[in-house]
Design a protein around this motif. Structure first.
Motif, PDB file in Angstrom:
ATOM      1  N   ARG A  62      20.847   4.956  21.372  1.00 59.26           N
ATOM      2  CA  ARG A  62      19.473   4.854  21.892  1.00 59.26           C
ATOM      3  C   ARG A  62      19.035   3.399  22.035  1.00 59.26           C
ATOM      4  N   ILE A  63      19.410   2.570  21.056  1.00 62.85           N
ATOM      5  CA  ILE A  63      19.076   1.152  21.147  1.00 62.85           C
ATOM      6  C   ILE A  63      19.784   0.522  22.342  1.00 62.85           C
ATOM      7  N   THR A  64      21.035   0.858  22.513  1.00 64.05           N
ATOM      8  CA  THR A  64      21.822   0.299  23.618  1.00 64.05           C
ATOM      9  C   THR A  64      21.246   0.713  24.966  1.00 64.05           C
ATOM     10  N   ILE A  65      20.784   1.958  25.072  1.00 62.46           N
ATOM     11  CA  ILE A  65      20.172   2.432  26.313  1.00 62.46           C
ATOM     12  C   ILE A  65      18.918   1.634  26.627  1.00 62.46           C
ATOM     13  N   LYS A  66      18.113   1.335  25.597  1.00 64.80           N
ATOM     14  CA  LYS A  66      16.895   0.542  25.811  1.00 64.80           C
ATOM     15  C   LYS A  66      17.230  -0.883  26.259  1.00 64.80           C
ATOM     16  N   LEU A  67      18.408  -1.372  25.861  1.00 57.18           N
ATOM     17  CA  LEU A  67      18.838  -2.707  26.272  1.00 57.18           C
ATOM     18  C   LEU A  67      19.482  -2.688  27.661  1.00 57.18           C
ATOM     19  N   VAL A  68      19.494  -1.516  28.301  1.00 59.31           N
ATOM     20  CA  VAL A  68      20.023  -1.315  29.656  1.00 59.31           C
ATOM     21  C   VAL A  68      21.494  -1.727  29.738  1.00 59.31           C
ATOM     22  N   ILE A  69      22.242  -1.414  28.705  1.00 58.87           N
ATOM     23  CA  ILE A  69      23.687  -1.645  28.711  1.00 58.87           C
ATOM     24  C   ILE A  69      24.356  -0.410  29.304  1.00 58.87           C
ATOM     25  N   GLN A  70      25.259  -0.622  30.266  1.00 59.67           N
ATOM     26  CA  GLN A  70      25.853   0.492  31.006  1.00 59.67           C
ATOM     27  C   GLN A  70      27.231   0.899  30.491  1.00 59.67           C
ATOM     28  N   ARG A  71      27.955  -0.046  29.927  1.00 56.42           N
ATOM     29  CA  ARG A  71      29.303   0.257  29.428  1.00 56.42           C
ATOM     30  C   ARG A  71      29.377  -0.157  27.967  1.00 56.42           C
ATOM     31  N   LEU A  72      29.910   0.740  27.128  1.00 58.06           N
ATOM     32  CA  LEU A  72      29.859   0.502  25.687  1.00 58.06           C
ATOM     33  C   LEU A  72      31.140   0.989  25.018  1.00 58.06           C
ATOM     34  N   ASP A  73      31.650   0.176  24.121  1.00 56.36           N
ATOM     35  CA  ASP A  73      32.802   0.539  23.300  1.00 56.36           C
ATOM     36  C   ASP A  73      32.301   0.700  21.869  1.00 56.36           C
ATOM     37  N   VAL A  74      32.243   1.941  21.383  1.00 58.55           N
ATOM     38  CA  VAL A  74      31.767   2.234  20.037  1.00 58.55           C
ATOM     39  C   VAL A  74      32.954   2.241  19.086  1.00 58.55           C
ATOM     40  N   ARG A  75      32.909   1.400  18.090  1.00 58.52           N
ATOM     41  CA  ARG A  75      34.015   1.322  17.128  1.00 58.52           C
ATOM     42  C   ARG A  75      33.471   1.652  15.745  1.00 58.52           C
ATOM     43  N   GLY A  76      34.064   2.633  15.095  1.00 57.89           N
ATOM     44  CA  GLY A  76      33.570   3.035  13.792  1.00 57.89           C
ATOM     45  C   GLY A  76      34.632   3.679  12.940  1.00 57.89           C
TER      46      GLY A  76
END
Length: 203
Positions: A26-40
């Motif tokens: 949700r935070i990333t969407i608000k920052l208008v980031i379109q491509r994301l690599d989630v590492r966990g």
């Protein structure tokens, strides 16, 4: 940016991990980031979201659906498992959040007093009796398989990707089709063999 979430309600480790993932998306969407690599580190959560593992209860299924809905807002979203010892910064933030330690300078923090996802608990029959249509001991049920039918060696997880990459054939279910199109971007065909590209670019 470093971010920590304080959960002020009872939660399992998997619920806490889902809460963190959803907050991050949700935070990333608000920052208008379109491509994301989630590492966990949460292997189970990543496996459930990537459909490599099934959700066995309503709560996990609800969290998984929420991640898939948020996933639609990205042009590309990849989830990768990173062992805890290689993810020390995130591990330190998680320990600080769970231990209710003071928030360090430069770290964003948020308090949550109720879960981000609502779900319906399975209803039980009145009087404590099992529902007549439900077996009293479901874990001992055996499937009556026809031994004359040979299992199809190609009927596995690769087929939807191959159908789409080779013939542009998509599942009839719209959600499954969108999910496949997004995740197919991480795969490549080389001489008829299907390879997955990691976040480092290695096949």
């Amino acid at each position: 940016m470093r971010y920590m979430v304080h959960l002020h309600f009872p939660s399992s480790n998997n619920v806490a991990e889902y809460e963190v993932v959803i907050n991050g998306l949700r935070i990333t969407i608000k920052l208008v980031i379109q491509r994301l690599d989630v590492r966990g580190d949460p292997q189970l959560v990543i496996d459930q979201v990537t459909k490599e593992s099934s959700c066995h209860n309503a709560k996990m299924a609800a969290y998984c659906r929420e991640v898939h809905q948020l996933e639609d807002k990205f042009d590309g979203l990849e989830l990768s498992h990173i062992p805890m010892h290689l993810n020390k910064v995130v591990d330190a933030l998680a320990k600080a959040a769970s231990g209710r330690e003071p928030v360090p300078i430069g770290i964003f923090a948020r308090d949550h007093h109720k879960p981000l996802v609502r779900y319906e608990k399975p209803k039980q029959a009145s009087g404590g009796l099992n529902h007549p249509s439900a077996p009293s001991n479901p874990e001992v049920i055996e499937l009556n398989e026809d031994p004359s039918i040979e299992p199809d060696p190609l009927a596995d997880w690769r087929m939807p990707y191959l159908d789409y990459l080779l013939h542009e054939v998509l599942p009839t279910d719209k959600m499954d089709a969108r999910w496949l199109v997004r995740h197919a971007k991480s795969f490549v065909l080389i001489e008829g063999e299907l390879y997955k590209r990691s976040h480092t670019g290695i096949l």
